[in-house]
Structures are given as C-alpha cells and as structure tokens.
Design an enzyme around this catalytic site. Structure first.
Site, PDB file in Angstrom:
ATOM      1  N   SER A 142      -1.498  -4.790   5.223  1.00  0.00           N
ATOM      2  CA  SER A 142      -2.744  -4.429   5.904  1.00  0.00           C
ATOM      3  C   SER A 142      -3.848  -5.330   5.397  1.00  0.00           C
ATOM      4  O   SER A 142      -3.775  -5.862   4.274  1.00  0.00           O
ATOM      5  CB  SER A 142      -3.097  -2.965   5.601  1.00  0.00           C
ATOM      6  N   TYR A 156      -4.573   4.230  -0.119  1.00  0.00           N
ATOM      7  CA  TYR A 156      -4.002   3.315   0.866  1.00  0.00           C
ATOM      8  C   TYR A 156      -4.227   1.867   0.445  1.00  0.00           C
ATOM      9  O   TYR A 156      -3.309   1.044   0.507  1.00  0.00           O
ATOM     10  CB  TYR A 156      -4.619   3.587   2.231  1.00  0.00           C
TER      11      TYR A 156
END
Length: 244
Positions: A142, A156
């Site tokens: 990501s 995350y």
C-alpha cells in the site's frame, strides 16, 4: 499463454477485491489458480468462476496461522503442483484505528495478517521455487507501506511497512536463486476493506478510486515479463491522490 498452462499460481485474499480480480486475470492467462481466504462461501463462488478457464481450487486458511499455511501449501503442491507465482493480497483493517482508539488485540491481528501472514506464505513457497530455480512473488502492499497515512491507521501502516521491508529484503536474497519479488503500492482502491473506514465512503468517491481490475492488470503485466526482468516496486494511485 500455452507455456503457462501447467503452472500454478496462488492468490491469498482471493475471495474478494484485489485478490479476486488477480485470480481471474491469472486464470484467464492459463494458470492453474489456488485461492486462499477466510470465508468459504466467497472462495467457493470465485473458484467456480475460475474453473471456466481451467483448473482451480480454494482453501479456507488464515494466513497468520503458520501450521495451517504449511498444510495448505503442502496440499496445493501435492494436488496441483508447486506454485510458480504467489500473490499476497490478504489484508484487514478496523474502524477504530488511531493510536488513541486502537485496541491492542486489533494491533496484534492486523500485524499478524499483513506481516506474519505474508512471511508465512513466502516461507511456504520458497523451497519449491528454489528447487525450480525460478519463481515470482508479488506483495500487494500500500502507499501506506511507503509513507504513513493518518487515514490508514497506525496498525495498518505498520503492517504494510513490514510487508514492504520483507519483500525488499527477501527479494535481495532470493534473486540469486532466480526468484523475483515485487512490491505493489496502491493508493485508494474500491474494495470491501472500505467498509472498515471510520466514515462511510460515498459512491462518487468509490468511482474515482482505482478498481480491483486495475491492480489485476498490473499483476498480469509483471507475470508476463521474462524471468530476466525484475520489477522491484510499482506505485499506482488514482489521479486525484498525491503520492508525496
């Protein structure tokens, strides 16, 4: 592609989102595809679609469970053949994700999936790839795995940073054995994980985001490259999203 007809690709998180789109793209390109995930109903549905292209199987598996991963990859190798391609696409997040609100058990779970889960799957495929002298591993990381994003949350970001570092470090080691590892860093993608956003995402925003098929096409391009070409990293964002 005829030369890929008997090669096996494994996709984690294959029951929805990016993983589902990647699995379909690889099946279309002639790979025998095994998908892993936690929800049997979703996996079964996707596997049925994949079988229209050829051999496909699904396995209910929590990638953070090392014993389960080892067992599943043993089954895949025994019934389908040793994986030539692994795409790590499993991922989770939670609504309460700031440092102030994140529960310790959610921290543990998110890190277990993104960091330990990716490690478990890479560890499981490497012996066969080393024996073959070739292999391709693609990690769907990501943008939050290259620079911290407040919206993504602390766990995350930490999990994706770990995935990024694992991919780069293992790639440096394994390239000498003919094994390539690629990290892909998407910006916002319209997938079910958006349901865990602290605020609902309106349809018009979702429409502007990257779509799972966009990531599948990037994976397809990398997989089609000759073994001499090593793509270390790919950054892709929707047009509205700044990278830096």
């Amino acid at each position: 592609m005829s030369e890929n007809k008997r090669q096996v690709a494994v996709v984690t998180g294959g029951g929805s989102g990016i993983g589902e789109a990647v699995a379909k793209a690889l099946a279309e390109d002639g790979y025998s595809v095994a998908i892993l995930g936690r929800t049997e109903e979703k996996l079964r549905h996707v596997a049925e679609e994949l079988r229209s292209f050829g051999d496909a199987a699904y396995f209910v598996c929590d990638v953070s469970d090392r014993a389960a991963v080892d067992h599943v990859f043993g089954d895949i190798t025994g019934t389908m053949g040793p994986p030539a391609v692994l795409v790590n696409s499993a991922g989770i997040n939670v609504v309460r994700r700031s440092m102030e609100t994140l529960a310790p058990e959610d921290w543990d779970r998110i890190l277990a999936v993104h960091a330990t889960g990716t490690y478990n799957c890479i560890r499981a495929v490497l012996p066969g790839m080393r024996d073959a002298g070739s292999g391709l591993i693609i990690n769907i990381s990501s943008i939050a795995g290259k620079r911290a994003l407040e919206l993504a949350g602390v766990a995350y970001c930490a999990g994706k940073f770990a995935m990024t570092a694992l991919g780069m470090a293992a790639g440096l080691e394994e390239r000498h054995r003919g094994i390539r590892i690629t990290n892909i860093y998407p910006g916002e993608v319209n997938t079910p994980i958006l349901e865990q956003r602290p605020e609902p995402v309106p349809p018009e925003r979702r429409a502007q985001m990257l779509q799972p098929d966009d990531l599948a096409e990037i994976v397809r391009t990398i997989v089609r490259l000759p073994p001499r070409a090593h793509v270390w990293e790919v950054v892709v964002t929707p047009l509205y999203q700044a990278y830096a």
